[in-house]
Each structure stands twice: as C-alpha cells, then as structure tokens.
Write a protein that holds these residues in place. Structure first.
Motif, short mmCIF file in Angstrom:
data_model
loop_
_atom_site.label_atom_id
_atom_site.label_comp_id
_atom_site.label_asym_id
_atom_site.label_seq_id
_atom_site.Cartn_x
_atom_site.Cartn_y
_atom_site.Cartn_z
N PRO A 152 0.85 -1.19 0.00
CA PRO A 152 0.00 0.00 0.00
C PRO A 152 0.88 1.24 0.00
O PRO A 152 1.77 1.39 0.84
CB PRO A 152 -0.81 -0.12 1.29
CG PRO A 152 -0.03 -1.04 2.16
CD PRO A 152 0.78 -1.92 1.25
N ARG A 153 0.69 2.10 -1.00
CA ARG A 153 1.52 3.28 -1.18
C ARG A 153 0.65 4.53 -1.11
O ARG A 153 -0.14 4.79 -2.01
CB ARG A 153 2.23 3.22 -2.53
CG ARG A 153 3.09 1.98 -2.66
CD ARG A 153 3.71 1.79 -4.02
NE ARG A 153 2.87 1.88 -5.19
CZ ARG A 153 2.06 0.92 -5.64
NH1 ARG A 153 1.94 -0.20 -4.97
NH2 ARG A 153 1.38 1.08 -6.75
N LEU B 17 -7.72 10.63 6.34
CA LEU B 17 -7.90 10.48 4.90
C LEU B 17 -6.64 9.85 4.32
O LEU B 17 -5.53 10.38 4.52
CB LEU B 17 -8.17 11.83 4.24
CG LEU B 17 -8.39 11.83 2.73
CD1 LEU B 17 -9.65 11.04 2.36
CD2 LEU B 17 -8.50 13.26 2.22
N TRP B 18 -6.80 8.70 3.67
CA TRP B 18 -5.68 8.01 3.03
C TRP B 18 -6.04 7.83 1.57
O TRP B 18 -7.09 7.28 1.23
CB TRP B 18 -5.45 6.66 3.70
CG TRP B 18 -4.23 5.93 3.25
CD1 TRP B 18 -3.00 5.99 3.84
CD2 TRP B 18 -4.10 5.02 2.15
NE1 TRP B 18 -2.12 5.18 3.17
CE2 TRP B 18 -2.76 4.57 2.13
CE3 TRP B 18 -4.97 4.54 1.18
CZ2 TRP B 18 -2.28 3.67 1.19
CZ3 TRP B 18 -4.51 3.64 0.24
CH2 TRP B 18 -3.18 3.22 0.25
N VAL B 19 -5.18 8.29 0.68
CA VAL B 19 -5.37 8.14 -0.76
C VAL B 19 -4.13 7.44 -1.29
O VAL B 19 -3.01 7.91 -1.06
CB VAL B 19 -5.53 9.52 -1.45
CG1 VAL B 19 -5.72 9.34 -2.95
CG2 VAL B 19 -6.69 10.29 -0.83
N GLY B 20 -4.34 6.31 -1.96
CA GLY B 20 -3.16 5.61 -2.45
C GLY B 20 -3.46 4.42 -3.32
O GLY B 20 -4.60 4.21 -3.76
N LEU B 21 -2.43 3.65 -3.54
CA LEU B 21 -2.47 2.48 -4.41
C LEU B 21 -2.11 1.24 -3.61
O LEU B 21 -1.37 1.32 -2.62
CB LEU B 21 -1.45 2.63 -5.55
CG LEU B 21 -1.58 3.87 -6.42
CD1 LEU B 21 -0.37 3.98 -7.35
CD2 LEU B 21 -2.87 3.83 -7.21
N ALA B 22 -2.60 0.10 -4.06
CA ALA B 22 -2.23 -1.17 -3.45
C ALA B 22 -2.29 -2.26 -4.52
O ALA B 22 -3.01 -2.13 -5.52
CB ALA B 22 -3.17 -1.51 -2.29
N VAL B 23 -1.55 -3.32 -4.29
CA VAL B 23 -1.50 -4.46 -5.19
C VAL B 23 -2.24 -5.62 -4.54
O VAL B 23 -1.99 -5.95 -3.37
CB VAL B 23 -0.04 -4.86 -5.49
CG1 VAL B 23 0.01 -6.13 -6.33
CG2 VAL B 23 0.69 -3.71 -6.18
N LEU B 24 -3.17 -6.22 -5.26
CA LEU B 24 -3.88 -7.40 -4.79
C LEU B 24 -3.29 -8.61 -5.49
O LEU B 24 -3.33 -8.71 -6.72
CB LEU B 24 -5.38 -7.30 -5.11
CG LEU B 24 -6.20 -6.40 -4.21
CD1 LEU B 24 -5.92 -4.94 -4.49
CD2 LEU B 24 -7.67 -6.70 -4.38
N GLU B 25 -2.70 -9.51 -4.71
CA GLU B 25 -2.17 -10.75 -5.25
C GLU B 25 -3.21 -11.84 -5.08
O GLU B 25 -3.67 -12.09 -3.96
CB GLU B 25 -0.88 -11.14 -4.52
CG GLU B 25 0.25 -10.17 -4.72
CD GLU B 25 1.51 -10.56 -3.98
OE1 GLU B 25 2.58 -10.11 -4.41
OE2 GLU B 25 1.43 -11.30 -2.97
N HIS C 180 -4.16 -4.23 -9.64
CA HIS C 180 -3.73 -2.94 -9.10
C HIS C 180 -4.97 -2.10 -8.83
O HIS C 180 -5.81 -1.94 -9.71
CB HIS C 180 -2.81 -2.24 -10.10
CG HIS C 180 -1.61 -3.05 -10.43
ND1 HIS C 180 -1.59 -4.00 -11.44
CD2 HIS C 180 -0.38 -3.10 -9.87
CE1 HIS C 180 -0.41 -4.57 -11.49
NE2 HIS C 180 0.34 -4.05 -10.55
N ASN C 181 -5.07 -1.57 -7.62
CA ASN C 181 -6.23 -0.77 -7.24
C ASN C 181 -5.79 0.55 -6.63
O ASN C 181 -4.76 0.61 -5.96
CB ASN C 181 -7.11 -1.51 -6.23
CG ASN C 181 -7.99 -2.55 -6.88
OD1 ASN C 181 -7.67 -3.09 -7.92
ND2 ASN C 181 -9.10 -2.84 -6.26
N ALA C 182 -6.62 1.55 -6.83
CA ALA C 182 -6.48 2.83 -6.13
C ALA C 182 -7.60 2.90 -5.11
O ALA C 182 -8.71 2.40 -5.35
CB ALA C 182 -6.58 3.99 -7.12
N TYR C 183 -7.31 3.50 -3.97
CA TYR C 183 -8.29 3.60 -2.89
C TYR C 183 -8.27 4.98 -2.27
O TYR C 183 -7.22 5.61 -2.17
CB TYR C 183 -7.98 2.60 -1.77
CG TYR C 183 -8.12 1.16 -2.15
CD1 TYR C 183 -9.35 0.52 -2.11
CD2 TYR C 183 -7.01 0.42 -2.54
CE1 TYR C 183 -9.48 -0.81 -2.46
CE2 TYR C 183 -7.13 -0.91 -2.89
CZ TYR C 183 -8.37 -1.52 -2.85
OH TYR C 183 -8.50 -2.83 -3.20
#
Length: 125
Positions: free
Chosen positions: A72-73, A81-89, A102-105
């Motif tokens: 999670p980046r 408030l958290w805005v970022g990217l994460a990888v779902l394996e 790859h998702n943005a949240y």
C-alpha cells in the motif's frame, strides 16, 4: 504493522472468504466505484453484499483461493484520509500467486476505523 496495512489485511481476509457481511462493514456509505467504463455509487451495505455475492464466486471458479494485499503506497495520508495504491495478489490453494490486480483507494476514518470511500480497479476495462 501500520493501521492501513491492518485494514488491508482485514479486507483481504474478507475477500478471500467471500464474507459479504465483513466486506459490507469495510465500506463507507455512500462509496464510489470507478473504472474507465463507468462510475457507480454504492449507497448501502446491501448493495455491497449483492455485488460480492454475484461476483466473488468467479475468483474461486478461476482457481483463486485467497487474496493478499501488498505494497500500500499513500499519495496522501493525513487526519483520517488516506489516498493511495495497493497491489492485490490472487493466490491459489498452495499460496502461489496466480494473478495480480492494481487498485487505487480513498480510505476515510471518521472515528470508527478505516473504510473504503472510493475504489478504482486500475486493471479493469
């Protein structure tokens, strides 16, 4: 472990178990799902439950036994408030990676813990 990673671990467990109730509790309402094709307002927990009931099984049918969310980046992380990217394996029954998403949240915490306000599957359509 950060509270964001703890949140994503809970989310991955709920996805892996296709636990409709746990998934519904991890979203903020209204929430927004955004892809290149469309945006969809998610207005209540029942809508979340229906979505995962209709779509969650297809992962199992494709040999995905579990999900692990890694890396999670944050682009922004301040005051609930958290805005970022994460990888779902996507993992098979042996724990081997059989796919990556790859998702943005956008996550919010208004005092009751982190919840998904916006999700954007970046690999979709």
């Amino acid at each position: 472990m950060s509270d964001i990673q703890t949140f994503f671990d809970r989310y991955a467990r709920a996805l892996s178990e296709i636990d409709h109730d746990a998934l519904a509790e991890l979203y903020d309402y209204p929430a927004l799902a955004v892809t290149r094709q469309a945006s969809l307002a998610v207005v209540d927990p029942d809508q979340t439950r229906r979505f995962f009931a209709a779509n969650g099984r297809r992962y199992k049918d494709q040999g995905v036994d579990a999900v692990r969310i890694v890396d999670p980046r944050p682009g922004y992380d301040e005051r609930g408030l958290w805005v970022g990217l994460a990888v779902l394996e996507n993992l098979d029954a042996a724990g081997a990676v059989v796919g990556v998403e790859h998702n943005a949240y956008v996550l919010v915490d208004r005092g009751a813990g982190w919840r998904i306000a916006v999700t954007s599957p970046l690999d979709a359509g």
